[in-house]
Design a protein around this motif. Sequence first.
Motif, mmCIF file in Angstrom:
data_model
loop_
_atom_site.group_PDB
_atom_site.id
_atom_site.type_symbol
_atom_site.label_atom_id
_atom_site.label_comp_id
_atom_site.label_asym_id
_atom_site.label_seq_id
_atom_site.Cartn_x
_atom_site.Cartn_y
_atom_site.Cartn_z
ATOM 1 N N LEU A 75 0.760 9.259 -32.013
ATOM 2 C CA LEU A 75 1.799 9.806 -32.874
ATOM 3 C C LEU A 75 2.353 11.120 -32.365
ATOM 4 O O LEU A 75 3.548 11.394 -32.496
ATOM 5 N N THR A 76 1.497 11.962 -31.780
ATOM 6 C CA THR A 76 1.967 13.272 -31.335
ATOM 7 C C THR A 76 3.119 13.165 -30.341
ATOM 8 O O THR A 76 3.981 14.042 -30.275
ATOM 9 N N GLU A 77 3.150 12.066 -29.568
ATOM 10 C CA GLU A 77 4.223 11.890 -28.587
ATOM 11 C C GLU A 77 5.575 11.651 -29.272
ATOM 12 O O GLU A 77 6.622 11.862 -28.661
ATOM 13 N N PHE A 78 5.539 11.209 -30.538
ATOM 14 C CA PHE A 78 6.788 10.953 -31.268
ATOM 15 C C PHE A 78 7.604 12.239 -31.403
ATOM 16 O O PHE A 78 8.828 12.218 -31.378
ATOM 17 N N PHE A 79 6.909 13.386 -31.532
ATOM 18 C CA PHE A 79 7.592 14.650 -31.776
ATOM 19 C C PHE A 79 7.903 15.414 -30.498
ATOM 20 O O PHE A 79 8.533 16.465 -30.555
ATOM 21 N N ARG A 80 7.455 14.897 -29.364
ATOM 22 C CA ARG A 80 7.665 15.624 -28.106
ATOM 23 C C ARG A 80 9.156 15.689 -27.789
ATOM 24 O O ARG A 80 9.850 14.667 -27.719
ATOM 25 N N ASN A 81 9.666 16.896 -27.576
ATOM 26 C CA ASN A 81 11.103 17.084 -27.340
ATOM 27 C C ASN A 81 11.597 16.301 -26.134
ATOM 28 O O ASN A 81 12.714 15.751 -26.155
ATOM 29 N N ASP A 82 10.797 16.235 -25.067
ATOM 30 C CA ASP A 82 11.218 15.511 -23.864
ATOM 31 C C ASP A 82 11.462 14.032 -24.178
ATOM 32 O O ASP A 82 12.397 13.420 -23.646
ATOM 33 N N ASN A 83 10.638 13.468 -25.037
ATOM 34 C CA ASN A 83 10.793 12.053 -25.373
ATOM 35 C C ASN A 83 12.043 11.810 -26.219
ATOM 36 O O ASN A 83 12.783 10.855 -25.995
ATOM 37 N N ILE A 84 12.257 12.690 -27.196
ATOM 38 C CA ILE A 84 13.462 12.548 -28.032
ATOM 39 C C ILE A 84 14.708 12.784 -27.191
ATOM 40 O O ILE A 84 15.714 12.071 -27.338
ATOM 41 N N LYS A 102 0.655 2.819 -30.442
ATOM 42 C CA LYS A 102 0.328 1.699 -29.566
ATOM 43 C C LYS A 102 0.626 0.329 -30.187
ATOM 44 O O LYS A 102 1.299 -0.505 -29.583
ATOM 45 N N THR A 103 0.130 0.076 -31.390
ATOM 46 C CA THR A 103 0.286 -1.253 -31.981
ATOM 47 C C THR A 103 1.743 -1.541 -32.300
ATOM 48 O O THR A 103 2.247 -2.640 -32.052
ATOM 49 N N TYR A 104 2.455 -0.547 -32.856
ATOM 50 C CA TYR A 104 3.862 -0.747 -33.215
ATOM 51 C C TYR A 104 4.721 -0.879 -31.956
ATOM 52 O O TYR A 104 5.733 -1.595 -31.969
ATOM 53 N N ARG A 105 4.329 -0.222 -30.886
ATOM 54 C CA ARG A 105 5.080 -0.364 -29.632
ATOM 55 C C ARG A 105 4.892 -1.773 -29.068
ATOM 56 O O ARG A 105 5.842 -2.376 -28.546
ATOM 57 N N GLN A 106 3.682 -2.287 -29.177
ATOM 58 C CA GLN A 106 3.438 -3.664 -28.730
ATOM 59 C C GLN A 106 4.344 -4.640 -29.464
ATOM 60 O O GLN A 106 4.951 -5.532 -28.854
ATOM 61 N N ALA A 122 -8.412 19.820 -32.458
ATOM 62 C CA ALA A 122 -8.385 19.943 -30.996
ATOM 63 C C ALA A 122 -7.362 18.986 -30.391
ATOM 64 O O ALA A 122 -6.693 19.318 -29.407
ATOM 65 N N ARG A 123 -7.230 17.808 -30.964
ATOM 66 C CA ARG A 123 -6.240 16.846 -30.461
ATOM 67 C C ARG A 123 -4.834 17.427 -30.513
ATOM 68 O O ARG A 123 -3.971 17.088 -29.703
ATOM 69 N N TYR A 124 -4.609 18.311 -31.494
ATOM 70 C CA TYR A 124 -3.288 18.935 -31.625
ATOM 71 C C TYR A 124 -3.255 20.323 -30.983
ATOM 72 O O TYR A 124 -2.397 21.143 -31.298
ATOM 73 N N LYS A 125 -4.245 20.567 -30.105
ATOM 74 C CA LYS A 125 -4.306 21.807 -29.324
ATOM 75 C C LYS A 125 -4.343 23.045 -30.220
ATOM 76 O O LYS A 125 -3.595 23.992 -30.022
ATOM 77 N N LYS A 126 -5.225 23.002 -31.197
ATOM 78 C CA LYS A 126 -5.379 24.134 -32.110
ATOM 79 C C LYS A 126 -6.755 24.778 -31.907
ATOM 80 O O LYS A 126 -7.770 24.095 -31.848
ATOM 81 N N TYR A 127 -6.744 26.088 -31.833
ATOM 82 C CA TYR A 127 -7.949 26.893 -31.607
ATOM 83 C C TYR A 127 -8.299 27.597 -32.906
ATOM 84 O O TYR A 127 -7.472 28.328 -33.470
ATOM 85 N N LEU A 128 -9.516 27.379 -33.397
ATOM 86 C CA LEU A 128 -9.956 28.008 -34.643
ATOM 87 C C LEU A 128 -10.514 29.401 -34.340
ATOM 88 O O LEU A 128 -11.526 29.533 -33.648
ATOM 89 N N HIS A 129 -9.837 30.416 -34.867
ATOM 90 C CA HIS A 129 -10.286 31.789 -34.604
ATOM 91 C C HIS A 129 -11.603 32.030 -35.332
ATOM 92 O O HIS A 129 -11.707 31.821 -36.543
ATOM 93 N N PRO A 130 -12.631 32.468 -34.624
ATOM 94 C CA PRO A 130 -13.962 32.590 -35.230
ATOM 95 C C PRO A 130 -14.074 33.685 -36.289
ATOM 96 O O PRO A 130 -14.999 33.662 -37.097
#
Length: 599
Positions: free
Chosen positions: A575-584, A547-551, A253-261
């Motif tokens: 970690l998911t923000e690392f791959f966000r295209n807007d951030n890169i 968070k910790t490595y950014r600190q 769910a954190r990665y916005k994935k829906y499990l098809h029943p």
Amino acid sequence: MFQAMSFTDYGVSPGNLNDFWRTQTFHERFDDLDAPVFIDSGGFKLMNSNTFGDAPEEGGVPNEWGLYTDPKSILGLQLDFGADIVATLDYPIPPRLKEEEKVERMNRSIDSAVECLQILDDPGLLEERFEVNKRAAKRLRQQKKDEEEPGVYVALHGHDYETVSWYVGNFIERVEDVDADTSFEGFAIGSLVPLRDSVRTLVDIVQGAKDAIPESRADEIGIHVFGVGGKQVGLLSLLGVDSFDCSTHMQTARYKKYLHPDTWVHHELDELDDHLDPDGAFPCDLPNCTLCTEESVGYEEMVNLLNSDMSRTATMERKENGKPIKSDYYALLARHNFEVYNRELREVRKKIDEGKLLEHVIDFAREHDDIKRGLKNAQVRDKRLRKDLESRGAYDLLPGSNLNSDQMKLSEWGAGADESFDTQRISLKYSPGDFNVLSQSYTPPSDREILLVIPCSQKKPYSESRTHSVLFDKLSHRTSNIHKVTISGMYGPVPEECERQQPVTEYDYVLAKEDTDQIKLVTNRLTEYLNRFGDRFDHVLGYVTSKTYRQVTEDSFERYGRGTVFPRDPTALQLTEFFRNDNIDELISFIDEQTTSHS
């Protein structure tokens, strides 16, 4: 299920741990808690943290929590929390760990389990060395008097049939030698999360445990599996697993994935359009799934909100106005994924009651290739299972049914190690002294304008990891002008030229927020690296979303006196923000602007 060390993830402080959380059990604190509480030791978290080390009496350093990686310390915490079932303190085995360290850690887990049973025999042992355990010792004495002491599951590790069998046999022999009066309820198999996608390996491990339990005790010793559930429940139950715990529904769910029943496929939420019904509703009729039964949950609104870069202020405004916020939708998605798992679990329990579990697994295996492979693998050692399948006419599920030969060699199915694992070996014995670029005769390259600091990865060498390769693929031709320095949670700065040194490729450690001394060490080393070599570069940049490595990065840049960390205003520190295209893209735009203005 509750993990003893997970309290550190919920804002609990060293002070209120002892003054509040340990003063009442969960059952005393929460009146409506009518289920047994199974408390794990938190060994997996302890493996990647220096905060809870050895007790001072064993040569360790006192910490502000007053907790240590010690059976007495952890069991005292479990009892104070009010555990009905405890898992013994263990030392998990990461994949690819060196053989000698694997054996050492398994022996330590066995020693810990034996000591746990001895402590439960004699509550007075709890108070030795740990003043904070007096309350737990008193509670245990009363429980023993009332014959209500907690059940014990012995943490069990091993990545193949032979190793797990050795572990079980060794433990049972040790317990018989010490003649502990307190018995144990079963084995809890750990170190499975990295293996859960390899059903054949899971089958191998479960069979190794089940076959090693003496036949005379087979009906009284249970088997629990940590971190595994969902599709595998039916097959593993058939092989002897009695209980499961799993958090995959939350992780996906954190990665916005829906499990098809129906298909058990995890779909990206953004790409679910084709699976919605004509009215735009989710393809689900699970009775307890709020996501699929609430008419107020709109698919498009949910997708748009979860994909938005919403500020904290905007989030609080939505909450105050009674509108859903991201957390609400993540929770609904996790609940849906859980209910798919829960439906299968209920069905398996029903089939067990009806005596039709094998028929259920046969039907399920015919629909899912991974379960089919696992079922075939199980028959290599379990000849009775093969006969049962033959008696039901399930010839398509027998070993070799889809091969040119009718014979199946054990090496083709049973050795356990998944073919997807690489050959990289790791060691948990490395310390910060094993690599320090500041102690080497080292000079960074003189032909680069940009120093780029990014966090380390689990995969080594770093440059071959997904995080590093994704970033540098996007940076494209710009990499020729960039000198990469990786922040290792163990060693501090690791220049790209040093990535393949043995201590760097073999260590396994993640910097945790509780490890304040280690954070200080890494920050000091990165600051010193910048002081020595930073002036060689026109620009000092960081790209860090954890968070910790950014600190560490921000503190080092501030102490050095210059440097910019990207993304400048991240939506979240994960970690998911690392791959966000807007951030890169933000990083790339800055590099292009500086390069253009300089030329």
